[in-house]
Design a protein around this motif. Structure first.
Motif, PDB file in Angstrom:
ATOM      1  N   ALA A 125      -0.384  -0.071  35.706  1.00  0.00           N
ATOM      2  CA  ALA A 125      -0.185  -0.190  34.266  1.00  0.00           C
ATOM      3  C   ALA A 125       1.044  -1.074  34.085  1.00  0.00           C
ATOM      4  N   ILE A 126       0.872  -2.154  33.332  1.00  0.00           N
ATOM      5  CA  ILE A 126       1.944  -3.128  33.135  1.00  0.00           C
ATOM      6  C   ILE A 126       2.233  -3.238  31.643  1.00  0.00           C
ATOM      7  N   SER A 127       3.475  -2.990  31.270  1.00  0.00           N
ATOM      8  CA  SER A 127       3.876  -3.117  29.870  1.00  0.00           C
ATOM      9  C   SER A 127       3.905  -4.581  29.473  1.00  0.00           C
ATOM     10  N   LYS A 128       3.288  -4.900  28.346  1.00  0.00           N
ATOM     11  CA  LYS A 128       3.311  -6.250  27.792  1.00  0.00           C
ATOM     12  C   LYS A 128       4.080  -6.282  26.473  1.00  0.00           C
TER      13      LYS A 128
ATOM     14  N   PHE B 179       5.849  -0.138  24.798  1.00  0.00           N
ATOM     15  CA  PHE B 179       5.034   0.567  25.795  1.00  0.00           C
ATOM     16  C   PHE B 179       5.954   0.896  26.978  1.00  0.00           C
ATOM     17  N   THR B 180       6.425   2.125  27.032  1.00  0.00           N
ATOM     18  CA  THR B 180       7.477   2.548  27.960  1.00  0.00           C
ATOM     19  C   THR B 180       6.921   3.017  29.308  1.00  0.00           C
ATOM     20  N   ALA B 181       7.834   3.342  30.217  1.00  0.00           N
ATOM     21  CA  ALA B 181       7.451   3.859  31.537  1.00  0.00           C
ATOM     22  C   ALA B 181       6.650   5.158  31.401  1.00  0.00           C
ATOM     23  N   SER B 182       7.034   6.019  30.477  1.00  0.00           N
ATOM     24  CA  SER B 182       6.279   7.273  30.295  1.00  0.00           C
ATOM     25  C   SER B 182       4.886   6.980  29.738  1.00  0.00           C
ATOM     26  N   ASP B 183       4.764   5.947  28.892  1.00  0.00           N
ATOM     27  CA  ASP B 183       3.434   5.534  28.411  1.00  0.00           C
ATOM     28  C   ASP B 183       2.583   5.048  29.577  1.00  0.00           C
ATOM     29  N   ARG B 184       3.182   4.257  30.457  1.00  0.00           N
ATOM     30  CA  ARG B 184       2.436   3.744  31.614  1.00  0.00           C
ATOM     31  C   ARG B 184       1.936   4.898  32.474  1.00  0.00           C
ATOM     32  N   GLU B 185       2.793   5.869  32.743  1.00  0.00           N
ATOM     33  CA  GLU B 185       2.394   7.015  33.561  1.00  0.00           C
ATOM     34  C   GLU B 185       1.298   7.819  32.877  1.00  0.00           C
ATOM     35  N   ALA B 186       1.416   7.999  31.574  1.00  0.00           N
ATOM     36  CA  ALA B 186       0.396   8.752  30.831  1.00  0.00           C
ATOM     37  C   ALA B 186      -0.957   8.040  30.913  1.00  0.00           C
TER      38      ALA B 186
END
Length: 169
Positions: free
Chosen positions: A141-144, A148-155
């Protein structure tokens, strides 16, 4: 009259000889030739493994959209599949699954990982990328977008069908 005709023939002959000799001479290497050779040599060692999973088979493991998010597939090839995650028409993240059969170094980076996401070894790269290793598959998961935070990526990594992906051979 014959003098001008002779000059024309001589001029045509000289131009022909000049073109012939310049076309047959060895070409001196340009400033980009060495870089092209190195790049081609590197790519030849990085071919996709024959037993890599087809990208179309990976699509079913991606999470569907929802809560204002829309999943849009952007790329699919042997050993890889990718989708953009959009919210409000704007790309906020990129989701990807890649078969590490072709790139064993991608899987090796998880060997020293102490972090886990959904029970799988995880690695964070910089401030924008989180990856997990599920069997032989790397899920990213890569934030663009900064929202979109690290916790969003993990979720979102947890929303993949990780158990189904783990069973895929």
């Amino acid at each position: 009259m014959t003098l001008t005709r002779g000059r024309r023939i001589l001029a045509a002959l000289l131009i022909s000889v000049l073109l012939l000799t310049s076309a047959c001479s060895a070409k001196t290497p340009g400033r980009f030739d060495q870089a092209q050779q190195e790049s081609s040599r590197q790519r030849s060692g990085q071919a996709v493994a024959k037993n890599a999973t087809q990208g179309s088979k990976l699509n079913k493991f991606f999470p569907s959209g929802g809560d204002g998010y829309q999943r849009v597939y952007t790329q699919e090839k042997k050993g890889f599949s990718e989708a953009n995650l959009k919210k409000g028409g704007k790309v906020v993240a990129q989701l990807a699954i890649s078969d590490t059969t072709s790139t064993p170094t991608a899987a090796a980076k998880f060997s020293n990982s102490s972090k886990k996401v959904a029970g799988y070894p995880a690695v964070t790269l910089g401030n924008t990328q989180t990856s997990i290793l599920v069997g032989k598959y790397q899920v990213k998961a890569i934030s663009k977008d900064p929202t979109f935070t690290a916790s969003d990526r993990e979720a979102w990594l947890e929303k993949f069908d990780l158990n189904g992906l783990a069973r895929l051979k």
